[in-house]
Design an enzyme around this catalytic site. Sequence first.
Site, PDB file in Angstrom:
ATOM      1  N   HIS A 113      29.701  19.377 -39.501  1.00  9.00           N
ATOM      2  CA  HIS A 113      30.859  19.425 -40.408  1.00  9.00           C
ATOM      3  C   HIS A 113      30.844  20.631 -41.367  1.00  9.00           C
ATOM      4  CE1 HIS A 113      31.857  15.281 -39.213  1.00  9.00           C
ATOM      5  NE2 HIS A 113      30.628  14.929 -39.493  1.00  9.00           N
TER       6      HIS A 113
HETATM    7  O1  RIB Z   1      32.104  13.221 -43.345  1.00  8.57           O
HETATM    8  C1  RIB Z   1      31.229  14.325 -43.262  1.00  8.57           C
HETATM    9  C2  RIB Z   1      30.896  14.830 -44.633  1.00  8.57           C
HETATM   10  O2  RIB Z   1      30.246  13.809 -45.374  1.00  8.57           O
HETATM   11  C3  RIB Z   1      29.908  16.005 -44.610  1.00  8.57           C
HETATM   12  O3  RIB Z   1      30.135  16.822 -45.725  1.00  8.57           O
HETATM   13  C4  RIB Z   1      28.582  15.323 -44.729  1.00  8.57           C
HETATM   14  O4  RIB Z   1      27.579  16.169 -45.311  1.00  8.57           O
HETATM   15  C5  RIB Z   1      28.917  14.214 -45.675  1.00  8.57           C
HETATM   16  O5  RIB Z   1      28.870  14.743 -47.006  1.00  8.57           O
END
Ligand code: RIB
Length: 314
Positions: A243
């Site tokens: 992500h």
């Molecule tokens: O949903 C994914 C996000 O939530 C990313 O930023 C992960 O690190 C968590 O913070």
Amino acid sequence: MTKPLPIIIDTDPGQDDAVAILLALASPELEVLGITAVAGNVPLALTEINARRICELAGRPDIRVFAGAARPILRPLKTAEHVHGQTGLDGPVWPEPKMPLQKQHAVDFIVDTLMTHEAGIITLCVLGPMTNIALALIREPKIASRIKRIVAMGGGYFEGGNITPAAEFNIYVDPHAARVVFEAGIPITLVPLDCTHQALSTAARIEKFRGIKNKSGPAIAAMLSFSERFDEQKYGTDGAPLHDPCVMAWLLKPELFQSRDVNVGIECESELTMGATVVDWWRVTKRKPNTTVCRSINAQGFFDLLTGRIAGLP
Ligand code: RIB
Ligand code: CA
């Protein structure tokens, strides 16, 4: 070369946050003015230590790390040890950080930095719940017009949610903070699950990291091999979505992404859909576009950028 883009990274490390921070520190196009930790994946006491661990892994003990909010504005803190492990950075064995935590509160650092730098030049890279950003906007509303852009990982629309059927973790943890940010009139780029779910850290891509002849490559392989197992099981895919580094990739190579300027609202009323990002993708309302929403990414181009940059770290 043009002057590097000054950025502040607001983060809740988290293995994917770690890769994002490493990518930023490996990219001369970006000048990291500071890293502000927030409670999210794990409590603040761990996210601030993890941020310092990551800077030391990158050979950058000079980077200033600040601790921010220990909990969301209104709701109780929800963490994600089931994904990231008890330390938030499970996978490698980490030494205790030697570099100091800055004494100034993260929210004060964000406000002071924006008020003392030229208006419109600083970009906020937001990788966790938006609590610090919202508190800074409430503490000093004048910063809203001084922020060049917020580039945030969060939300989901076509892909639904990952912590509830309706909501993505970062927005779900602090939906009220997200609402403050999305309603502040600041240029925002959002990289939601619709985009990050296309960026899978497959076994072959993890091996690529493992084969990099430095400390960071193998550390990333060890981190992702740990954090991916939960999502691989949930989605039945080879590899988990990577992500947060998508935020830095958007700044470095925006051509890797397809996006659209639309309105995004945040659900803060119903428990059933709390934290949902209501994206008017088909522009069926008269609500003003407030966000550049990324819908897809050139995944191989993203990983090529990532491995190429990480190879340049010590
Ligand atoms: O949903 C994914 C996000 O939530 C990313 O930023 C992960 O690190 C968590 O913070
Ligand atoms: Ca994160």
